[in-house]
Design an enzyme around this catalytic site. Structure first.
Site, PDB file in Angstrom:
ATOM      1  N   SER A   1       0.864  -1.181   0.000  1.00 35.21           N
ATOM      2  CA  SER A   1       0.000   0.000   0.000  1.00 35.21           C
ATOM      3  C   SER A   1       0.901   1.232   0.000  1.00 35.21           C
ATOM      4  O   SER A   1       1.658   1.443   0.946  1.00 35.21           O
ATOM      5  CB  SER A   1      -0.883  -0.032   1.253  1.00 35.21           C
ATOM      6  OG  SER A   1      -1.580   1.183   1.411  1.00 35.21           O
TER       7      SER A   1
ATOM      8  N   LYS B   1      -1.110  -0.897  -4.385  1.00 31.13           N
ATOM      9  CA  LYS B   1      -2.304  -0.115  -4.013  1.00 31.13           C
ATOM     10  C   LYS B   1      -1.874   1.326  -3.804  1.00 31.13           C
ATOM     11  O   LYS B   1      -0.905   1.602  -3.094  1.00 31.13           O
ATOM     12  CB  LYS B   1      -2.895  -0.711  -2.745  1.00 31.13           C
ATOM     13  CG  LYS B   1      -3.928   0.137  -2.030  1.00 31.13           C
ATOM     14  CD  LYS B   1      -4.588  -0.660  -0.902  1.00 31.13           C
ATOM     15  CE  LYS B   1      -4.669   0.134   0.386  1.00 31.13           C
ATOM     16  NZ  LYS B   1      -5.255  -0.654   1.502  1.00 31.13           N
TER      17      LYS B   1
ATOM     18  N   LYS C   1      -2.902   5.126  -2.519  1.00 28.51           N
ATOM     19  CA  LYS C   1      -3.847   5.927  -1.745  1.00 28.51           C
ATOM     20  C   LYS C   1      -4.273   7.107  -2.615  1.00 28.51           C
ATOM     21  O   LYS C   1      -3.416   7.747  -3.271  1.00 28.51           O
ATOM     22  CB  LYS C   1      -3.166   6.434  -0.472  1.00 28.51           C
ATOM     23  CG  LYS C   1      -2.887   5.327   0.533  1.00 28.51           C
ATOM     24  CD  LYS C   1      -4.187   4.792   1.137  1.00 28.51           C
ATOM     25  CE  LYS C   1      -3.900   3.881   2.314  1.00 28.51           C
ATOM     26  NZ  LYS C   1      -5.156   3.356   2.907  1.00 28.51           N
TER      27      LYS C   1
ATOM     28  N   ASP D   1      -7.189   3.189  -2.951  1.00 30.48           N
ATOM     29  CA  ASP D   1      -7.883   3.232  -1.654  1.00 30.48           C
ATOM     30  C   ASP D   1      -8.114   4.693  -1.281  1.00 30.48           C
ATOM     31  O   ASP D   1      -7.159   5.459  -1.124  1.00 30.48           O
ATOM     32  CB  ASP D   1      -7.022   2.538  -0.589  1.00 30.48           C
ATOM     33  CG  ASP D   1      -7.720   2.454   0.781  1.00 30.48           C
ATOM     34  OD1 ASP D   1      -8.858   2.950   0.905  1.00 30.48           O
ATOM     35  OD2 ASP D   1      -7.116   1.880   1.711  1.00 30.48           O
TER      36      ASP D   1
ATOM     37  N   GLU E   1     -11.097   0.916  -3.165  1.00 32.00           N
ATOM     38  CA  GLU E   1     -11.382   0.587  -1.763  1.00 32.00           C
ATOM     39  C   GLU E   1     -11.996   1.789  -1.045  1.00 32.00           C
ATOM     40  O   GLU E   1     -11.490   2.907  -1.145  1.00 32.00           O
ATOM     41  CB  GLU E   1     -10.046   0.186  -1.119  1.00 32.00           C
ATOM     42  CG  GLU E   1     -10.125  -0.339   0.295  1.00 32.00           C
ATOM     43  CD  GLU E   1      -8.736  -0.776   0.795  1.00 32.00           C
ATOM     44  OE1 GLU E   1      -7.860  -1.132  -0.036  1.00 32.00           O
ATOM     45  OE2 GLU E   1      -8.524  -0.748   2.019  1.00 32.00           O
TER      46      GLU E   1
ATOM     47  N   ASP F   1     -13.662  -1.532   3.274  1.00 30.97           N
ATOM     48  CA  ASP F   1     -12.718  -1.689   4.383  1.00 30.97           C
ATOM     49  C   ASP F   1     -13.440  -1.167   5.640  1.00 30.97           C
ATOM     50  O   ASP F   1     -14.109  -1.939   6.350  1.00 30.97           O
ATOM     51  CB  ASP F   1     -11.438  -0.890   4.049  1.00 30.97           C
ATOM     52  CG  ASP F   1     -10.418  -0.813   5.176  1.00 30.97           C
ATOM     53  OD1 ASP F   1     -10.707  -1.250   6.293  1.00 30.97           O
ATOM     54  OD2 ASP F   1      -9.303  -0.283   4.946  1.00 30.97           O
TER      55      ASP F   1
ATOM     56  N   LYS G   1      -9.615  -6.877   8.044  1.00 25.15           N
ATOM     57  CA  LYS G   1      -8.595  -6.569   9.053  1.00 25.15           C
ATOM     58  C   LYS G   1      -9.112  -7.120  10.364  1.00 25.15           C
ATOM     59  O   LYS G   1     -10.160  -6.677  10.848  1.00 25.15           O
ATOM     60  CB  LYS G   1      -8.394  -5.055   9.176  1.00 25.15           C
ATOM     61  CG  LYS G   1      -7.833  -4.403   7.928  1.00 25.15           C
ATOM     62  CD  LYS G   1      -7.696  -2.901   8.098  1.00 25.15           C
ATOM     63  CE  LYS G   1      -7.169  -2.277   6.803  1.00 25.15           C
ATOM     64  NZ  LYS G   1      -7.273  -0.809   6.797  1.00 25.15           N
TER      65      LYS G   1
ATOM     66  N   GLY H   1      -4.062  -4.209   6.326  1.00 25.17           N
ATOM     67  CA  GLY H   1      -3.113  -3.959   7.411  1.00 25.17           C
ATOM     68  C   GLY H   1      -3.333  -2.590   8.011  1.00 25.17           C
ATOM     69  O   GLY H   1      -4.014  -1.732   7.425  1.00 25.17           O
TER      70      GLY H   1
HETATM   71  O1  OSB Z   1      -7.083   1.903   4.669  1.00 23.40           O
HETATM   72  O2  OSB Z   1      -5.981   0.133   4.381  1.00 23.40           O
HETATM   73  C1  OSB Z   1      -6.086   1.241   4.902  1.00 23.40           C
HETATM   74  C2  OSB Z   1      -2.902   2.056   6.862  1.00 23.40           C
HETATM   75  C3  OSB Z   1      -3.430   2.739   7.931  1.00 23.40           C
HETATM   76  C4  OSB Z   1      -4.783   2.985   7.974  1.00 23.40           C
HETATM   77  C5  OSB Z   1      -5.619   2.506   6.960  1.00 23.40           C
HETATM   78  C6  OSB Z   1      -5.097   1.784   5.904  1.00 23.40           C
HETATM   79  C7  OSB Z   1      -3.702   1.594   5.836  1.00 23.40           C
HETATM   80  C8  OSB Z   1      -3.041   0.957   4.706  1.00 23.40           C
HETATM   81  C9  OSB Z   1      -1.689   0.355   4.946  1.00 23.40           C
HETATM   82  O3  OSB Z   1      -3.463   0.965   3.584  1.00 23.40           O
HETATM   83  C10 OSB Z   1      -1.746  -1.099   5.158  1.00 23.40           C
HETATM   84  C11 OSB Z   1      -0.431  -1.641   5.659  1.00 23.40           C
HETATM   85  O4  OSB Z   1       0.505  -1.713   4.862  1.00 23.40           O
HETATM   86  O5  OSB Z   1      -0.341  -2.018   6.852  1.00 23.40           O
HETATM   87 MG    MG Z   2      -8.271   0.807   3.333  1.00 21.84          MG
END
Ligand code: OSB
Ligand code: MG
Length: 369
Positions: free
Chosen positions: A135, A161, A163, A188, A213, A238, A262, A290
């Protein structure tokens, strides 16, 4: 099994690279480690709640309060006969899934160690190797992001992925897609849009994304269903999915085609497994998300991702992507093929480095003894 003692540790760890989402940039991460002891065995769980209520209303401080004042006292003298959901025990507390999950993970690790079995076998997992992705947060410039994508691909990650947020979305995806025409790519939004953005979000359909996402509100099902009906890109939920019933509602309404599971968000490994099962019944794939976990939460995530319907690469990346010094030994590594070899040892299968827990602790306290 009776829990003799529970210690909570509040850790603050610097990230090797800042992480920016639609709700802001962080340079370090705060988590709680739940350290549960029974008959000389130690089990570990993690509450990856962070310092501020952005992704979720829970923070490390609320989780501390809920565990110390409500959940841990409930475990006093309690006989836990088998590994499994301890959700009934905690049903008197509404919400606070991350706090609950941290304890359930620690109890699962205890049972694994007591029975000399890896926790993934206890959960019913099957995979010995799991596919994984990465991510990538919002960067200052697109060239910065392209560099991060290149790095991740050179390490083997199977999907990228990105953001996104308003003004860091369609144009950025277009440039990344142009540079990497065949890479499995997803986005995401962490709830950065509303239904009034449908026309804009439709433009993403041109870039062959695996999914978008959580584009809309963190507690929504209805608007996501309306959006999914109008875009080709599969919607993945999510934040909106906190329980089995949430997942069922989302599938009944057509709010999503994929779920990012998660275990911290949904109240623990067994709730996560139920969501995995309902998705399977709807022929919808899931993947393991995660929350920047330390190696302890990461090991629990690897275990979860061995269940059969975790068919898509997850956000379980190598320890080195997050922290210069992880709290487990060995650290989690990713193969050149973008997979993680599932541990063979009992419980969470990695040694926890107590010295590092001590080094990064800003507060620790026995909440049950
Ligand atoms: O939305 O998936 C998410 C990290 C912190 C809060 C929300 C998210 C995330 C990530 C990172 O996308 C996931 C990771 O690499 O642990
Ligand atoms: Mg997410």
């Amino acid at each position: 099994m009776k829990i003799d003692r529970i210690e909570l540790l509040h850790l603050k760890l610097p990230l090797v690279h800042f992480f920016e989402t639609s709700f802001g940039r962080v340079y370090d991460h705060e988590v709680l480690i739940v350290r549960a002891e029974s008959g000389g065995i130690v089990g570990y769980g993690e509450v990856p709640a962070s310092a501020a209520p952005r992704y979720s209303y829970e923070t490390v401080q609320t989780a501390w309060h809920i565990i110390r004042d409500f959940l841990a006292p409930r475990l006093k003298g309690q006989e836990i006969v088998a590994p499994g959901p301890i959700s009934e025990l905690f049903a008197f507390v509404r919400g606070h899934n991350m706090a609950k999950a941290g304890i359930e993970m620690a109890v699962l690790d205890l049972f694994g160690k007591a029975q000399n079995k890896p926790i993934w076998q206890i959960l019913g997992g099957e995979r010995t190797e799991i596919p994984t992705g990465v991510s990538l947060g919002i960067e200052d410039t697109v060239p910065d992001l392209i560099k991060r994508v290149e790095q991740a691909l050179s390490k083997g990650y199977q999907r990228i992925k990105l953001k996104i947020k308003p003004r860091w979305d369609v144009d950025v995806v277009a440039e990344v897609r142009k540079k990497f025409p065949t890479v499995p790519l997803s986005v995401d939004a962490n709830s950065a849009y509303t239904l009034s953005d449908v026309e804009h979000l439709k433009k993403l359909d041109a870039y062959d994304l695996m999914m978008i996402e959580q584009p809309l509100s963190y507690d929504d099902y209805v608007d996501h269903a309306k959006l999914q009906a109008q875009i080709k890109t599969p919607v993945c939920l999510d934040e909106s999915i906190r329980s089995y019933d949430d997942a069922r509602r989302a599938f009944e309404l057509g709010s999503c085609r994929i779920i990012n599971i998660k275990q911290a968000r949904v109240g623990g490994p067994y709730s996560a497994k139920m969501i995995h099962n309902v998705a399977k019944a709807h022929k919808a794939p899931v993947w393991c998300g995660g929350l920047l976990e330390t190696g302890i939460g990461r090991a629990h995530n690897i275990a979860l991702a061995t269940l059969p319907n975790f068919t898509l690469p997850g956000d379980i990346s190598a320890s080195e992507r997050y922290y210069a010094e992880d709290v487990i030994d060995p650290p989690v590594t990713v193969s050149p093929q973008g997979t993680i070899l599932v541990f063979r040892g009992a419980g969470i299968g990695y040694n926890v480095l107590e010295k590092r827990l001590a080094r990064y602790s800003v507060r620790r306290e026995y909440v049950l003894s």
